[in-house]
Design a protein around this motif. Structure first.
Motif, short mmCIF file in Angstrom:
data_model
loop_
_atom_site.label_atom_id
_atom_site.label_comp_id
_atom_site.label_asym_id
_atom_site.label_seq_id
_atom_site.Cartn_x
_atom_site.Cartn_y
_atom_site.Cartn_z
N LEU A 29 36.60 45.28 0.60
CA LEU A 29 37.84 45.69 1.66
C LEU A 29 38.90 44.40 1.70
O LEU A 29 39.76 44.44 2.39
CB LEU A 29 36.81 45.91 3.13
CG LEU A 29 36.48 47.10 3.97
CD1 LEU A 29 35.70 47.26 4.44
CD2 LEU A 29 37.18 48.54 3.28
N ALA A 30 38.50 43.33 0.85
CA ALA A 30 38.71 41.88 1.33
C ALA A 30 40.58 42.61 0.70
O ALA A 30 40.84 42.95 -0.64
CB ALA A 30 38.15 41.00 0.47
N ARG A 31 41.62 42.20 0.94
CA ARG A 31 43.31 41.79 0.05
C ARG A 31 43.09 40.47 0.42
O ARG A 31 44.82 40.62 -0.50
CB ARG A 31 43.77 42.65 1.81
CG ARG A 31 42.74 44.14 1.13
CD ARG A 31 43.46 44.79 0.23
NE ARG A 31 42.52 46.36 -0.06
CZ ARG A 31 41.84 46.42 -0.41
NH1 ARG A 31 41.19 46.00 -0.69
NH2 ARG A 31 41.34 47.74 -0.67
N ASN A 32 43.15 39.85 0.33
CA ASN A 32 43.73 37.84 0.26
C ASN A 32 41.92 37.11 0.10
O ASN A 32 41.30 37.25 0.13
CB ASN A 32 44.04 37.51 1.60
CG ASN A 32 43.60 37.35 2.97
OD1 ASN A 32 42.35 36.68 2.86
ND2 ASN A 32 43.94 38.39 3.54
N ILE A 39 33.64 34.51 3.28
CA ILE A 39 32.82 36.02 2.84
C ILE A 39 31.78 35.52 2.25
O ILE A 39 30.28 35.68 2.49
CB ILE A 39 32.79 37.34 2.29
CG1 ILE A 39 34.39 37.91 3.69
CG2 ILE A 39 32.02 38.02 2.07
CD1 ILE A 39 34.71 39.39 3.05
N VAL A 40 32.41 34.08 0.93
CA VAL A 40 31.38 33.85 0.15
C VAL A 40 30.86 32.55 0.44
O VAL A 40 29.21 32.40 0.08
CB VAL A 40 32.50 33.56 -1.23
CG1 VAL A 40 31.73 33.05 -2.39
CG2 VAL A 40 32.47 34.66 -0.97
N ARG A 41 31.42 31.76 1.29
CA ARG A 41 30.68 30.66 1.70
C ARG A 41 29.86 30.83 3.05
O ARG A 41 28.34 30.02 2.72
CB ARG A 41 31.54 29.94 2.19
CG ARG A 41 32.30 29.78 3.58
CD ARG A 41 33.51 28.83 3.99
NE ARG A 41 34.19 29.36 4.85
CZ ARG A 41 34.41 28.83 6.16
NH1 ARG A 41 32.58 29.55 6.59
NH2 ARG A 41 34.60 29.55 7.24
N ARG A 42 29.43 32.07 3.89
CA ARG A 42 28.82 32.34 4.44
C ARG A 42 27.41 32.50 4.00
O ARG A 42 26.36 32.59 3.85
CB ARG A 42 28.86 33.04 5.77
CG ARG A 42 28.47 33.16 7.02
CD ARG A 42 29.60 34.99 7.47
NE ARG A 42 29.44 35.45 6.73
CZ ARG A 42 30.37 36.77 7.18
NH1 ARG A 42 30.70 36.54 7.89
NH2 ARG A 42 30.43 37.70 6.41
N THR A 43 27.91 33.47 2.71
CA THR A 43 26.59 34.53 2.48
C THR A 43 25.90 33.65 1.28
O THR A 43 24.47 33.52 1.06
CB THR A 43 27.39 35.72 1.41
OG1 THR A 43 28.39 36.44 2.64
CG2 THR A 43 26.50 36.87 0.85
N ALA A 44 26.51 32.71 0.80
CA ALA A 44 25.56 30.87 -0.05
C ALA A 44 24.90 31.04 0.65
O ALA A 44 23.91 30.39 -0.24
CB ALA A 44 27.05 30.31 -0.88
N ARG A 45 25.25 30.62 1.39
CA ARG A 45 24.35 30.02 2.39
C ARG A 45 22.91 30.57 3.47
O ARG A 45 22.00 30.54 3.15
CB ARG A 45 25.39 29.70 3.94
CG ARG A 45 25.68 28.16 3.39
CD ARG A 45 26.29 26.82 5.29
NE ARG A 45 25.07 26.86 5.58
CZ ARG A 45 24.89 26.06 6.77
NH1 ARG A 45 25.90 25.70 6.96
NH2 ARG A 45 24.19 25.90 6.96
N ASP A 46 23.47 32.00 3.50
CA ASP A 46 22.57 32.55 3.92
C ASP A 46 21.52 33.16 2.74
O ASP A 46 20.15 33.23 2.74
CB ASP A 46 23.02 34.45 3.97
CG ASP A 46 23.62 33.66 5.67
OD1 ASP A 46 23.36 32.61 6.32
OD2 ASP A 46 24.21 34.99 5.95
N ILE A 47 21.79 33.77 1.55
CA ILE A 47 20.75 33.87 0.38
C ILE A 47 20.00 32.63 -0.37
O ILE A 47 18.40 32.93 -0.95
CB ILE A 47 21.62 34.59 -0.74
CG1 ILE A 47 22.73 33.48 -2.01
CG2 ILE A 47 22.17 35.58 -0.16
CD1 ILE A 47 23.68 34.88 -2.56
N SER A 48 20.36 31.47 -0.10
CA SER A 48 19.86 30.30 -0.14
C SER A 48 19.68 29.61 0.67
O SER A 48 18.33 28.55 -0.27
CB SER A 48 21.36 29.30 -1.27
OG SER A 48 22.20 29.00 -0.52
#
Length: 419
Positions: A29-32, A39-48
């Protein structure tokens, strides 16, 4: 104990998978780029399970640390050469980097890392073919991530690459849609303007053409009843009316043709060398039959007498301004024509003692089809001054005026001749 650890690892793996799936949904849904980085920086911490994460963009041979999410500041907003940082190494070699001890790896610029909390890291490229960035995760203690964790991070990076490409396509399409919309709006506005002009034209033409045509037909009909001997004076009067009305019709048609050629960019621009005094005298003679009773054109010339200009355009400009001066002046009132050529610059000034232009109408006097409120009952198309202004633009010249209601008007045009 082993069972407990296995359960914890399984739970962590499920959480990481769930976080990655949610990231995929949000990224779709991201447009910019700002939303993507968040989204990516938060998810990178969560999954690692890392203590920090950075989002790095490739920027003209530099690594730009565009965003971060960490327990303490890292390098957000800074740029480093590709060959001097781990994110650059990952992009240049198009592969993941796993470093358990940063002080034991030659790829680490120790001076840049020493002020930070980082002890271990993983860096994965965003896109394996011609990487456009990298995602980094960091730990405050020595840590060797499981192979599954690195795979998850690389999967996140691959999804990020697709998202960024989609955003680029989306933005290009959006720009095209906006451009097309602008073109359509401009086209509609032009069509509306043309529609208004057509309505103005037909309204004006039906009125302006009717008067001279009626005069011609009436005079021609009366002439049939007159013989040359007995009614010579009356015949001459009506023939004069026919001539004047015919000239009026020719003037109206010429204005329409001139305006149309200007709007379509088809005006002929043939520069020629000529004598301005002879030229002006010929125009004055042409005007003689259309002047009101007792009107005269008083011509004064100063300076040089020859110039290189577009003669037919200058002819139309002078004829329009002199015709207006006559039309909007009373009988027996003189019209002053002043022409000067100095340093290859032509100045033409026409002064009348006519009805003038009301102050409130003066800002609009050069508009197409515009006529001042005090011209009711006086024939005219509202095209003349608009044509004069457009002609002067073609000659890279200017036209201006000064006027007072009921006291007369002075029009001045200036342009330079060709060398």
């Amino acid at each position: 104990m082993n069972v407990q650890m296995a359960l914890e690892e399984s739970s962590m793996h499920k959480y990481a998978v769930k976080s990655l799936v949610q990231a995929v949904q949000h990224l779709s849904l991201a447009r910019n780029i700002e939303t993507v980085m968040h989204i990516v920086r938060r998810t990178a911490r969560d999954i690692s399970g890392a203590d920090g994460a950075t989002f790095v963009l490739r920027d003209n041979g530099m690594c730009y640390y565009a965003d971060e999410d960490a327990i303490s500041p890292l390098w957000k907003g800074q740029r480093f050469p590709m060959h001097s940082c781990v994110s650059g190494w990952s992009m240049l070699h198009r592969e993941s980097v796993v470093i358990e001890d940063i002080y034991a790896d030659s790829r680490i610029p120790i001076d840049a890392y020493r002020p930070t909390f980082v002890k271990s890291l993983v860096m994965v490229p965003i896109r394996s073919i011609e990487p456009i960035g990298a995602i980094g995760t960091y730990w405050a203690h020595q840590h060797l991530p499981a192979e599954e964790d690195v795979i998850m991070l690389q999967s996140l990076a691959d999804i990020t690459a697709v998202t960024m490409e989609n955003i680029q396509v989306y933005n290009e399409l959006e720009d095209r849609v906006k451009e097309r919309t602008r073109e359509l709006i401009n086209s509609l506005n032009r069509e509306k303007e043309m529609s208004v002009r057509r309505r103005q034209f037909f309204s004006m033409a039906s009125h302006e053409l009717k008067t001279p045509l009626t005069s011609i037909l009436t005079s021609a009909s009366i002439l049939e009843d007159y013989n040359e001997g007995q009614y010579a004076e009356q015949r001459a009067k009506h023939i004069s009316r026919i001539n004047a009305s015919s000239q009026q019709l020719i003037g109206i048609v010429n204005d329409f043709l001139a305006s149309d050629k200007i709007e379509e960019g088809k005006t002929e621009m043939v520069f020629e060398f000529f004598d301005i005094k002879q030229f002006a005298t010929a125009v004055i003679e042409q005007m003689d039959s259309s002047l009101k009773n007792g009107q005269t054109i008083r011509y004064t010339h100063r300076g040089d007498t020859t110039i290189v200009l577009v003669k037919n355009i200058l002819h139309n400009i002078l004829l329009n301004l002199l015709s207006n001066a006559s039309k909007y002046s009373c009988e027996d009132q003189p019209i002053d024509l002043y022409i000067e050529i100095a340093d290859n610059e032509l100045t033409i000034q026409i002064r009348d003692q006519g009805i003038g232009i009301p102050a409130e109408d003066q800002p609009y006097i050069f508009n197409n089809f515009f006529r001042a409120k005090n011209t009711a009952g006086i024939e005219g198309t509202g095209l003349g001054l608009h044509i004069v202004k457009r002609y002067m633009e073609l000659l890279n010249g200017c036209v201006h005026f000064s006027s007072r209601d009921k006291e007369g008007t002075v029009f001045t045009v200036r342009c330079r001749g060709r060398q």
